[in-house]
Scaffold this motif. Sequence first.
Motif, PDB file in Angstrom:
ATOM      1  N   PRO A  51       0.827  -1.222   0.000  1.00  0.00           N
ATOM      2  CA  PRO A  51       0.000   0.000   0.000  1.00  0.00           C
ATOM      3  C   PRO A  51       0.854   1.261   0.000  1.00  0.00           C
ATOM      4  O   PRO A  51       0.371   2.339   0.305  1.00  0.00           O
ATOM      5  CB  PRO A  51      -0.794  -0.130   1.302  1.00  0.00           C
ATOM      6  CG  PRO A  51       0.112  -0.880   2.203  1.00  0.00           C
ATOM      7  CD  PRO A  51       0.853  -1.852   1.309  1.00  0.00           C
ATOM      8  N   LEU A  52       2.127   1.138  -0.374  1.00  0.00           N
ATOM      9  CA  LEU A  52       3.064   2.252  -0.303  1.00  0.00           C
ATOM     10  C   LEU A  52       2.619   3.445  -1.152  1.00  0.00           C
ATOM     11  O   LEU A  52       2.749   4.593  -0.756  1.00  0.00           O
ATOM     12  CB  LEU A  52       4.455   1.782  -0.746  1.00  0.00           C
ATOM     13  CG  LEU A  52       5.590   2.777  -0.659  1.00  0.00           C
ATOM     14  CD1 LEU A  52       5.840   3.146   0.800  1.00  0.00           C
ATOM     15  CD2 LEU A  52       6.854   2.198  -1.262  1.00  0.00           C
ATOM     16  N   PHE A  53       2.060   3.188  -2.325  1.00  0.00           N
ATOM     17  CA  PHE A  53       1.690   4.267  -3.235  1.00  0.00           C
ATOM     18  C   PHE A  53       0.187   4.537  -3.251  1.00  0.00           C
ATOM     19  O   PHE A  53      -0.341   5.077  -4.221  1.00  0.00           O
ATOM     20  CB  PHE A  53       2.170   3.954  -4.651  1.00  0.00           C
ATOM     21  CG  PHE A  53       3.660   3.888  -4.764  1.00  0.00           C
ATOM     22  CD1 PHE A  53       4.456   4.916  -4.313  1.00  0.00           C
ATOM     23  CD2 PHE A  53       4.268   2.784  -5.317  1.00  0.00           C
ATOM     24  CE1 PHE A  53       5.822   4.859  -4.412  1.00  0.00           C
ATOM     25  CE2 PHE A  53       5.641   2.714  -5.430  1.00  0.00           C
ATOM     26  CZ  PHE A  53       6.416   3.759  -4.974  1.00  0.00           C
ATOM     27  N   ASP A  54      -0.517   4.175  -2.194  1.00  0.00           N
ATOM     28  CA  ASP A  54      -1.950   4.431  -2.122  1.00  0.00           C
ATOM     29  C   ASP A  54      -2.274   5.860  -1.709  1.00  0.00           C
ATOM     30  O   ASP A  54      -3.406   6.295  -1.833  1.00  0.00           O
ATOM     31  CB  ASP A  54      -2.624   3.470  -1.142  1.00  0.00           C
ATOM     32  CG  ASP A  54      -2.703   2.069  -1.691  1.00  0.00           C
ATOM     33  OD1 ASP A  54      -2.499   1.894  -2.910  1.00  0.00           O
ATOM     34  OD2 ASP A  54      -2.949   1.142  -0.909  1.00  0.00           O
ATOM     35  N   GLY A  55      -1.286   6.591  -1.217  1.00  0.00           N
ATOM     36  CA  GLY A  55      -1.516   7.945  -0.732  1.00  0.00           C
ATOM     37  C   GLY A  55      -1.603   8.965  -1.850  1.00  0.00           C
ATOM     38  O   GLY A  55      -1.534   8.643  -3.035  1.00  0.00           O
ATOM     39  N   TRP A  56      -1.764  10.196  -1.439  1.00  0.00           N
ATOM     40  CA  TRP A  56      -1.896  11.300  -2.378  1.00  0.00           C
ATOM     41  C   TRP A  56      -0.891  12.378  -2.026  1.00  0.00           C
ATOM     42  O   TRP A  56      -0.620  12.631  -0.866  1.00  0.00           O
ATOM     43  CB  TRP A  56      -3.304  11.889  -2.332  1.00  0.00           C
ATOM     44  CG  TRP A  56      -4.317  10.951  -2.886  1.00  0.00           C
ATOM     45  CD1 TRP A  56      -4.950   9.949  -2.204  1.00  0.00           C
ATOM     46  CD2 TRP A  56      -4.777  10.884  -4.223  1.00  0.00           C
ATOM     47  NE1 TRP A  56      -5.782   9.266  -3.044  1.00  0.00           N
ATOM     48  CE2 TRP A  56      -5.698   9.830  -4.297  1.00  0.00           C
ATOM     49  CE3 TRP A  56      -4.506  11.611  -5.359  1.00  0.00           C
ATOM     50  CZ2 TRP A  56      -6.340   9.492  -5.472  1.00  0.00           C
ATOM     51  CZ3 TRP A  56      -5.157  11.273  -6.526  1.00  0.00           C
ATOM     52  CH2 TRP A  56      -6.065  10.223  -6.574  1.00  0.00           C
ATOM     53  N   ILE A  57      -0.333  13.017  -3.035  1.00  0.00           N
ATOM     54  CA  ILE A  57       0.540  14.167  -2.846  1.00  0.00           C
ATOM     55  C   ILE A  57      -0.167  15.329  -3.530  1.00  0.00           C
ATOM     56  O   ILE A  57      -0.111  15.473  -4.748  1.00  0.00           O
ATOM     57  CB  ILE A  57       1.932  13.915  -3.453  1.00  0.00           C
ATOM     58  CG1 ILE A  57       2.585  12.714  -2.770  1.00  0.00           C
ATOM     59  CG2 ILE A  57       2.802  15.146  -3.345  1.00  0.00           C
ATOM     60  CD1 ILE A  57       3.864  12.260  -3.411  1.00  0.00           C
ATOM     61  N   GLY A  58      -0.863  16.102  -2.737  1.00  0.00           N
ATOM     62  CA  GLY A  58      -1.721  17.142  -3.308  1.00  0.00           C
ATOM     63  C   GLY A  58      -2.843  16.470  -4.080  1.00  0.00           C
ATOM     64  O   GLY A  58      -3.441  15.504  -3.600  1.00  0.00           O
ATOM     65  N   PRO A  59      -3.141  16.912  -5.289  1.00  0.00           N
ATOM     66  CA  PRO A  59      -4.217  16.287  -6.071  1.00  0.00           C
ATOM     67  C   PRO A  59      -3.754  15.078  -6.896  1.00  0.00           C
ATOM     68  O   PRO A  59      -4.540  14.488  -7.617  1.00  0.00           O
ATOM     69  CB  PRO A  59      -4.660  17.422  -6.998  1.00  0.00           C
ATOM     70  CG  PRO A  59      -3.426  18.228  -7.195  1.00  0.00           C
ATOM     71  CD  PRO A  59      -2.692  18.160  -5.876  1.00  0.00           C
ATOM     72  N   VAL A  60      -2.478  14.703  -6.777  1.00  0.00           N
ATOM     73  CA  VAL A  60      -1.910  13.637  -7.606  1.00  0.00           C
ATOM     74  C   VAL A  60      -1.621  12.417  -6.735  1.00  0.00           C
ATOM     75  O   VAL A  60      -1.103  12.535  -5.625  1.00  0.00           O
ATOM     76  CB  VAL A  60      -0.604  14.124  -8.276  1.00  0.00           C
ATOM     77  CG1 VAL A  60       0.020  13.032  -9.116  1.00  0.00           C
ATOM     78  CG2 VAL A  60      -0.855  15.355  -9.109  1.00  0.00           C
ATOM     79  N   GLY A  61      -1.931  11.235  -7.255  1.00  0.00           N
ATOM     80  CA  GLY A  61      -1.638  10.007  -6.533  1.00  0.00           C
ATOM     81  C   GLY A  61      -0.147   9.765  -6.434  1.00  0.00           C
ATOM     82  O   GLY A  61       0.627  10.116  -7.327  1.00  0.00           O
ATOM     83  N   ALA A  62       0.281   9.153  -5.331  1.00  0.00           N
ATOM     84  CA  ALA A  62       1.704   8.893  -5.106  1.00  0.00           C
ATOM     85  C   ALA A  62       2.264   7.930  -6.143  1.00  0.00           C
ATOM     86  O   ALA A  62       3.440   8.003  -6.491  1.00  0.00           O
ATOM     87  CB  ALA A  62       1.912   8.343  -3.693  1.00  0.00           C
ATOM     88  N   GLY A  63       1.447   7.049  -6.666  1.00  0.00           N
ATOM     89  CA  GLY A  63       1.902   6.126  -7.708  1.00  0.00           C
ATOM     90  C   GLY A  63       2.305   6.861  -8.977  1.00  0.00           C
ATOM     91  O   GLY A  63       3.274   6.487  -9.637  1.00  0.00           O
ATOM     92  N   TYR A  64       1.561   7.895  -9.334  1.00  0.00           N
ATOM     93  CA  TYR A  64       1.920   8.692 -10.507  1.00  0.00           C
ATOM     94  C   TYR A  64       3.241   9.426 -10.293  1.00  0.00           C
ATOM     95  O   TYR A  64       4.056   9.542 -11.199  1.00  0.00           O
ATOM     96  CB  TYR A  64       0.822   9.696 -10.843  1.00  0.00           C
ATOM     97  CG  TYR A  64      -0.390   9.062 -11.460  1.00  0.00           C
ATOM     98  CD1 TYR A  64      -0.333   8.511 -12.729  1.00  0.00           C
ATOM     99  CD2 TYR A  64      -1.587   9.008 -10.767  1.00  0.00           C
ATOM    100  CE1 TYR A  64      -1.443   7.919 -13.303  1.00  0.00           C
ATOM    101  CE2 TYR A  64      -2.701   8.421 -11.323  1.00  0.00           C
ATOM    102  CZ  TYR A  64      -2.628   7.878 -12.588  1.00  0.00           C
ATOM    103  OH  TYR A  64      -3.724   7.296 -13.146  1.00  0.00           O
ATOM    104  N   VAL A  65       3.433   9.939  -9.094  1.00  0.00           N
ATOM    105  CA  VAL A  65       4.679  10.635  -8.786  1.00  0.00           C
ATOM    106  C   VAL A  65       5.853   9.662  -8.859  1.00  0.00           C
ATOM    107  O   VAL A  65       6.897   9.965  -9.439  1.00  0.00           O
ATOM    108  CB  VAL A  65       4.605  11.311  -7.400  1.00  0.00           C
ATOM    109  CG1 VAL A  65       5.944  11.884  -6.998  1.00  0.00           C
ATOM    110  CG2 VAL A  65       3.536  12.383  -7.395  1.00  0.00           C
ATOM    111  N   ALA A  66       5.691   8.473  -8.283  1.00  0.00           N
ATOM    112  CA  ALA A  66       6.756   7.480  -8.324  1.00  0.00           C
ATOM    113  C   ALA A  66       7.026   7.016  -9.752  1.00  0.00           C
ATOM    114  O   ALA A  66       8.178   6.811 -10.142  1.00  0.00           O
ATOM    115  CB  ALA A  66       6.396   6.290  -7.442  1.00  0.00           C
ATOM    116  N   GLY A  67       5.989   6.851 -10.548  1.00  0.00           N
ATOM    117  CA  GLY A  67       6.163   6.467 -11.945  1.00  0.00           C
ATOM    118  C   GLY A  67       6.898   7.537 -12.747  1.00  0.00           C
ATOM    119  O   GLY A  67       7.766   7.229 -13.561  1.00  0.00           O
ATOM    120  N   ALA A  68       6.545   8.782 -12.514  1.00  0.00           N
ATOM    121  CA  ALA A  68       7.238   9.874 -13.197  1.00  0.00           C
ATOM    122  C   ALA A  68       8.700   9.920 -12.785  1.00  0.00           C
ATOM    123  O   ALA A  68       9.592  10.137 -13.616  1.00  0.00           O
ATOM    124  CB  ALA A  68       6.553  11.206 -12.887  1.00  0.00           C
TER     125      ALA A  68
END
Length: 73
Positions: free
Chosen positions: A28-45
């Motif tokens: 569940p590491l990337f289930d959170g949110w960073i502002g309006p963007v999901g943490a999974g998208y940030v990690a993928g980028a």
Amino acid sequence: MRKRIALVGGTSALAVFLAVPVLTVFTPLFDGWIGPVGAGYVAGAFAIVFPLGAAFAYSRWADRWERRNGDER
């Protein structure tokens, strides 16, 4: 030396790139949110942008190393 650095850098970039889907699916590491963007998208980028930055830094370092040692093309 240059081949070894390129192989280690490529392998580590591949490991970072492949770790993102594994961590996304099994933890569940990337289930959170960073502002309006999901943490999974940030990690993928990050997994896409980091190898590009590393390749740029390596090419600059290699060019300086070759100029310093007189290995001009």
